[in-house]
Structure formats: C-alpha cells, structure tokens
Design a protein around this motif. Structure first.
Motif, mmCIF file in Angstrom:
data_model
loop_
_atom_site.group_PDB
_atom_site.id
_atom_site.type_symbol
_atom_site.label_atom_id
_atom_site.label_comp_id
_atom_site.label_asym_id
_atom_site.label_seq_id
_atom_site.Cartn_x
_atom_site.Cartn_y
_atom_site.Cartn_z
ATOM 1 N N LEU A 192 0.829 -1.202 0.000
ATOM 2 C CA LEU A 192 0.000 0.000 0.000
ATOM 3 C C LEU A 192 0.864 1.253 0.000
ATOM 4 O O LEU A 192 1.856 1.334 0.712
ATOM 5 C CB LEU A 192 -0.907 0.019 1.232
ATOM 6 N N LEU A 193 0.439 2.234 -0.800
ATOM 7 C CA LEU A 193 1.105 3.529 -0.859
ATOM 8 C C LEU A 193 0.058 4.616 -1.036
ATOM 9 O O LEU A 193 -0.939 4.410 -1.723
ATOM 10 C CB LEU A 193 2.081 3.589 -2.035
ATOM 11 N N GLY A 194 0.286 5.768 -0.434
ATOM 12 C CA GLY A 194 -0.615 6.908 -0.615
ATOM 13 C C GLY A 194 -2.046 6.597 -0.233
ATOM 14 O O GLY A 194 -2.302 5.826 0.686
ATOM 15 N N ASP A 195 -2.988 7.207 -0.952
ATOM 16 C CA ASP A 195 -4.401 6.967 -0.677
ATOM 17 C C ASP A 195 -4.753 5.548 -1.095
ATOM 18 O O ASP A 195 -4.460 5.131 -2.221
ATOM 19 C CB ASP A 195 -5.275 7.972 -1.424
ATOM 20 N N ALA A 196 -5.364 4.803 -0.189
ATOM 21 C CA ALA A 196 -5.688 3.406 -0.449
ATOM 22 C C ALA A 196 -7.058 3.073 0.117
ATOM 23 O O ALA A 196 -7.519 3.708 1.063
ATOM 24 C CB ALA A 196 -4.629 2.504 0.186
ATOM 25 N N THR A 197 -7.674 2.071 -0.462
ATOM 26 C CA THR A 197 -8.947 1.569 0.025
ATOM 27 C C THR A 197 -8.730 0.151 0.522
ATOM 28 O O THR A 197 -8.251 -0.704 -0.226
ATOM 29 C CB THR A 197 -10.021 1.592 -1.081
ATOM 30 N N LEU A 198 -9.070 -0.082 1.784
ATOM 31 C CA LEU A 198 -8.900 -1.392 2.394
ATOM 32 C C LEU A 198 -10.094 -2.286 2.098
ATOM 33 O O LEU A 198 -11.128 -1.815 1.618
ATOM 34 C CB LEU A 198 -8.735 -1.239 3.912
ATOM 35 N N ALA A 199 -9.966 -3.563 2.410
ATOM 36 C CA ALA A 199 -11.088 -4.478 2.304
ATOM 37 C C ALA A 199 -12.221 -3.912 3.159
ATOM 38 O O ALA A 199 -11.984 -3.420 4.257
ATOM 39 C CB ALA A 199 -10.690 -5.875 2.770
ATOM 40 N N GLY A 200 -13.410 -3.965 2.662
ATOM 41 C CA GLY A 200 -14.542 -3.384 3.383
ATOM 42 C C GLY A 200 -14.802 -1.936 3.034
ATOM 43 O O GLY A 200 -15.755 -1.339 3.503
ATOM 44 N N GLY A 201 -13.906 -1.328 2.233
ATOM 45 C CA GLY A 201 -14.134 0.025 1.744
ATOM 46 C C GLY A 201 -13.537 1.168 2.546
ATOM 47 O O GLY A 201 -13.679 2.323 2.167
ATOM 48 N N LYS A 202 -12.878 0.879 3.657
ATOM 49 C CA LYS A 202 -12.269 1.944 4.455
ATOM 50 C C LYS A 202 -11.159 2.623 3.652
ATOM 51 O O LYS A 202 -10.299 1.960 3.086
ATOM 52 C CB LYS A 202 -11.712 1.361 5.753
ATOM 53 N N LYS A 203 -11.190 3.948 3.615
ATOM 54 C CA LYS A 203 -10.169 4.716 2.898
ATOM 55 C C LYS A 203 -9.139 5.249 3.894
ATOM 56 O O LYS A 203 -9.506 5.786 4.932
ATOM 57 C CB LYS A 203 -10.823 5.854 2.120
ATOM 58 N N VAL A 204 -7.863 5.074 3.540
ATOM 59 C CA VAL A 204 -6.766 5.498 4.411
ATOM 60 C C VAL A 204 -5.652 6.112 3.579
ATOM 61 O O VAL A 204 -5.575 5.894 2.380
ATOM 62 C CB VAL A 204 -6.185 4.299 5.219
ATOM 63 N N ASN A 205 -4.784 6.859 4.235
ATOM 64 C CA ASN A 205 -3.524 7.276 3.638
ATOM 65 C C ASN A 205 -2.494 6.301 4.173
ATOM 66 O O ASN A 205 -2.139 6.346 5.353
ATOM 67 C CB ASN A 205 -3.167 8.707 4.020
ATOM 68 N N ALA A 206 -2.027 5.413 3.326
ATOM 69 C CA ALA A 206 -1.137 4.333 3.749
ATOM 70 C C ALA A 206 0.181 4.843 4.312
ATOM 71 O O ALA A 206 0.833 4.148 5.089
ATOM 72 C CB ALA A 206 -0.878 3.378 2.591
ATOM 73 N N ASP A 207 0.584 6.046 3.919
ATOM 74 C CA ASP A 207 1.865 6.587 4.373
ATOM 75 C C ASP A 207 1.752 7.437 5.638
ATOM 76 O O ASP A 207 2.766 7.838 6.203
ATOM 77 C CB ASP A 207 2.493 7.421 3.256
ATOM 78 N N ALA A 208 0.540 7.712 6.072
ATOM 79 C CA ALA A 208 0.337 8.535 7.265
ATOM 80 C C ALA A 208 0.774 7.772 8.515
ATOM 81 O O ALA A 208 0.600 6.558 8.616
ATOM 82 C CB ALA A 208 -1.124 8.936 7.392
ATOM 83 N N ILE A 209 1.325 8.508 9.448
ATOM 84 C CA ILE A 209 1.740 7.921 10.723
ATOM 85 C C ILE A 209 0.523 7.861 11.638
ATOM 86 O O ILE A 209 -0.194 8.843 11.799
ATOM 87 C CB ILE A 209 2.860 8.753 11.363
ATOM 88 N N ASN A 210 0.294 6.677 12.215
ATOM 89 C CA ASN A 210 -0.843 6.460 13.117
ATOM 90 C C ASN A 210 -0.349 6.287 14.544
ATOM 91 O O ASN A 210 0.742 5.765 14.783
ATOM 92 C CB ASN A 210 -1.616 5.216 12.684
ATOM 93 N N GLU A 211 -1.172 6.715 15.464
ATOM 94 C CA GLU A 211 -0.854 6.584 16.887
ATOM 95 C C GLU A 211 -0.821 5.103 17.289
ATOM 96 O O GLU A 211 -1.547 4.291 16.718
ATOM 97 C CB GLU A 211 -1.899 7.306 17.729
#
Length: 116
Positions: free
Chosen positions: A39-58
């Motif tokens: 995954l890179l950049g804007d991505a859609t996960l299984a189930g449709g959740k949209k994320v920024n794959a490169d963003a740092i998460n807590e």
C-alpha cells in the motif's frame, strides 16, 4: 476474527517478525498501513475503508505489543494458523471476538495489502 494481544504480553517480541503483513508493533510505536505491505498513498482497504497508507498512526497500545486489526489476516493465505499465536510463549495472541471476519474477507485483505 482478527487477532489481538492481551495485557498478559511479556514484551518478548517473538510475534513481531512472524507477521507476514507487518501488523504487529511494539507498544508505543507509531505505525503506517504501508509498513510491510504494497500500500502507498491513498488506499482503500477491504470493506471500503479509505486510508492514507503513508500517514503515521498513533500506537494502539502503549505498554505492550499490539496488532493493527486492519492489517491482520490471521496469516490466511500464508500459513495454516496465525503465526503470532503459534510462537507466543504466554498464549496472549488470541482471536478478537469483537472483530469477526470470514475466510473470504481475510483473503481479500491479503490481496489488497499485497496488491495480488
């Protein structure tokens, strides 16, 4: 079901290198969807959740190792059983009864995470 690590974790780290999706992190570590996946950049996960794959998460947990549920496939498509549970010396890698997923959904997750 996704796998979780309970607070009985002794922080031995045996589970972390076993995860084919890089879904396991040491307590207090920030994480990214792109870690160990395709995954890179804007991505859609299984189930449709949209994320920024490169963003740092807590961190999901501060005191002990944790598993990012969106990245956990229970090792489906890689191994016969979840490898974190297989190597855990204190049996603290257990199914998360709050996140029930079918085999089909877990394989779709794997396909998306690794762009197969």
């Amino acid at each position: 079901m996704a796998i979780i690590i309970t607070d009985e974790c002794i922080n031995c780290g045996a589970c972390e290198p076993e995860c084919p999706n890089n879904a396991i992190y040491e307590g207090a570590d920030a994480w990214r969807y792109s870690d160990g996946t395709a995954l890179l950049g804007d991505a859609t996960l299984a189930g449709g959740k949209k994320v920024n794959a490169d963003a740092i998460n807590e961190p999901v947990e501060e005191d002990y190792y944790f598993i990012v549920a969106d990245k956990c496939t229970e090792c489906m498509g890689f191994h016969q059983e979840p490898q974190c549970a297989a190597v855990c010396p204190v049996d603290c890698c257990v199914p998360d009864e709050n996140i029930v997923e079918t085999e089909e959904f877990l394989l779709e997750k794997k396909k998306i995470l690794h762009k197969e």
